[in-house]
Design an enzyme around this catalytic site. Structure first.
Site, short mmCIF file in Angstrom:
data_model
loop_
_atom_site.label_atom_id
_atom_site.label_comp_id
_atom_site.label_asym_id
_atom_site.label_seq_id
_atom_site.Cartn_x
_atom_site.Cartn_y
_atom_site.Cartn_z
N ASN A 25 0.83 -1.20 0.00
CA ASN A 25 0.00 0.00 0.00
C ASN A 25 0.86 1.24 0.00
O ASN A 25 2.00 1.25 0.48
CB ASN A 25 -0.93 0.03 1.22
CG ASN A 25 -0.17 0.24 2.51
OD1 ASN A 25 0.42 -0.69 3.05
ND2 ASN A 25 -0.18 1.46 3.02
N CYS A 26 0.32 2.31 -0.57
CA CYS A 26 0.90 3.63 -0.36
C CYS A 26 -0.08 4.38 0.53
O CYS A 26 -0.87 3.75 1.24
CB CYS A 26 1.14 4.34 -1.69
SG CYS A 26 -0.35 4.62 -2.67
N MET A 27 -0.08 5.68 0.50
CA MET A 27 -0.88 6.43 1.46
C MET A 27 -2.39 6.21 1.28
O MET A 27 -3.13 6.14 2.26
CB MET A 27 -0.57 7.93 1.33
CG MET A 27 -1.04 8.75 2.51
SD MET A 27 -0.49 10.45 2.38
CE MET A 27 1.28 10.24 2.37
N THR A 28 -2.82 6.05 0.03
CA THR A 28 -4.26 5.97 -0.20
C THR A 28 -4.67 4.76 -1.04
O THR A 28 -5.86 4.57 -1.28
CB THR A 28 -4.77 7.23 -0.93
OG1 THR A 28 -4.07 7.34 -2.18
CG2 THR A 28 -4.54 8.47 -0.10
N ARG A 29 -3.71 3.95 -1.50
CA ARG A 29 -4.05 2.89 -2.45
C ARG A 29 -3.52 1.52 -2.03
O ARG A 29 -2.43 1.41 -1.46
CB ARG A 29 -3.47 3.21 -3.84
CG ARG A 29 -3.82 4.58 -4.35
CD ARG A 29 -3.24 4.81 -5.73
NE ARG A 29 -3.36 6.22 -6.13
CZ ARG A 29 -3.07 6.69 -7.33
NH1 ARG A 29 -2.67 5.86 -8.28
NH2 ARG A 29 -3.20 7.96 -7.60
#
Length: 472
Positions: A25-29
């Protein structure tokens, strides 16, 4: 729908356990490396409650929003029976890249850069915030800092310690993550990064007649020359050399011979070839940016600021924004601050203004679904996380995505002409204010955000009709 239910639903719609290579994951995905993309039910996935959008790239990116992405990812990797891509074997990463159909070399390179830096993003943001607060304290209480005593001095020192603990050794962390990506030993990658900032580089440079004592930064070879670009290239070569040697060395000698010989070979190449060449490239890049960013011509500043801000989100959609990370790092290393980030940060603010305009029209025409989506995504938008608004509101509607970018351009022009510089980079909204280098720059950055909010709102309100919102 709970996070656990959402995880299982996503897994079902992307083809089940057998179709997953890895996920992270990244910050929102939630980013999923897929084996066979034909098994993914895209339309059904986009319609799942809690999914704000889906982006098809070399990875399948499911937009979930800040905070939620990490929680769902943790559950997803367990449900799928895979490891996080951040810690997965390099061969799995290679397989996922190869599985991408029609992947260009440029996008593949940018994806590699993203895989190196995304895991460091929390530390980059935290370090930038601590350095920003340390700088602000120094400006607000210069007498106490100069006296080097008292609570204020200790607090400022602690903040500088925490921030510097990461940013001062950024090259080392880059080397470690690059090694994980390329399949080299992480500790050896970290050693290569450390070499680039060691004072012995200047000693070697002086002995070879490559050091400019009058202007050290103009030396052909000096400490930090080439920055993280040089480190990434160096670690890539290290991965090739190390794996080649390991194939030829008996297992009983591998632990001793492979790292020793690999580092001897790569260190010479790195110091004498890669650092000078990438240093030249970095100097050229910074010089080119300076022509725009430090221009004394206000017309140049306004136009460049407007264009950069207006086009940033289209760059994000194309995956080209990952290529900006090394530029941020180069600016930080060579200029002591990042001037490009504050300008580009205005892009998210334009989306906020556009979303507010759409919300008001949705309220008027009775589009309850769209009102709910915007109300849920706006707080994240103000805090600099734009994906929920982009993929849930402006991009699906089409025209608001364009009007938001135009609105953002006005804020970018203002920030550019005021020459705002940040101590680091991170989320692009209100939480980025402490990242600005001085109190005045913090104020200018906030004014830039407000300009983008207002301009995005006005332009969207003028060009988007109620019928567009009613049918959205």
């Amino acid at each position: 729908m709970t996070n656990q239910e959402l995880s299982k639903k996503i897994l079902e719609l992307v083809g089940g356990q057998s179709n997953i290579i890895s996920a992270f994951n990244c910050m929102t995905r939630l980013r999923i490396n897929i084996k066979d993309k034909s098994q993914v039910k895209l339309d059904a996935l986009k319609a799942v409650d809690g999914v704000l959008g889906v982006v098809e790239d070399d990875t399948l990116q499911v937009v979930l929003g800040p905070g939620k992405a990490k929680k769902v990812c943790d559950l997803f990797v367990k449900d799928a029976g895979v490891t996080s891509a951040a810690s997965s074997d390099w061969k799995e990463n290679k397989e996922s890249i190869k599985s991408s159909q029609g992947q260009s070399k440029v996008k593949e390179a940018l994806r590699t850069i993203a895989d190196i830096f995304i895991p460091m993003l929390p530390a980059i943001i935290a370090a930038g915030l601590f350095n920003g607060f340390a700088s602000l304290i120094g400006q607000m209480a210069p007498a106490q800092i100069a006296a080097k005593e008292g609570f204020i001095f200790i607090l400022q020192t602690v903040f500088s310690l925490i921030g510097g603990g990461f940013l001062s050794y950024f090259a080392i962390y880059t080397g470690i993550n690059a090694a994980k990506k390329f399949g080299a030993t992480p500790a050896l990658g970290g050693m290569l990064g450390a070499m680039s900032i060691m004072p012995q580089i200047n000693t070697i440079s002086t002995a070879l007649g490559l050091f400019n004592a009058e202007v050290p930064l103009e030396s052909i070879l000096t400490t930090g020359k080439g920055g993280i670009i040089g480190v990434i290239f160096g670690v890539w070569i290290l991965s090739k050399v190390e794996n080649s040697i390991r194939k030829r060395v008996p297992d009983v000698l591998d632990l001793i011979v492979t790292p020793f010989v690999s580092l001897i070979i790569v260190a010479v190449i790195f110091v004498l070839i890669i650092m000078p060449i990438t240093g030249y490239l970095s100097d050229w890049l910074v010089g080119a940016l300076s022509l725009l960013i430090n221009s004394t011509n206000p017309v140049v500043s306004v136009i460049s600021g407007f264009v950069l801000s207006a086009l940033f989100l289209p760059m994000v959609l194309l995956g080209l924004h990952h290529g900006l990370i090394p530029i941020y790092a180069i600016q930080l290393e060579q200029m002591g601050g990042v001037s490009l980030f504050p300008v580009l940060a205005m892009a998210g603010a334009g989306q906020v203004g556009a979303a507010i305009a759409i919300y008001m029209k949705a309220k008027k025409c009775g589009n309850i679904r769209l009102k709910k989506v915007i109300a849920g995504a706006l707080p994240a938008g103000f805090l600099g996380v734009g994906e929920p608004l982009i993929y849930g509101v402006t991009l699906p509607m089409g025209k608001p995505f364009i009007t938001a970018g135009i609105g953002a351009g006005f804020g970018g022009a203002f920030v550019m002409i005021m020459k705002v510089v940040a101590t680091s980079w991170g989320p692009s909204g209100l939480v980025a204010i402490p990242l600005m280098k001085t109190g005045a720059m913090m104020m200018y950055f906030l004014i830039g955000l407000v300009i983008s909010y207002v301009a995005g709102f006005i332009i969207t309100a003028l060009f988007i009709k109620e019928k567009d919102v009613e049918n959205a």
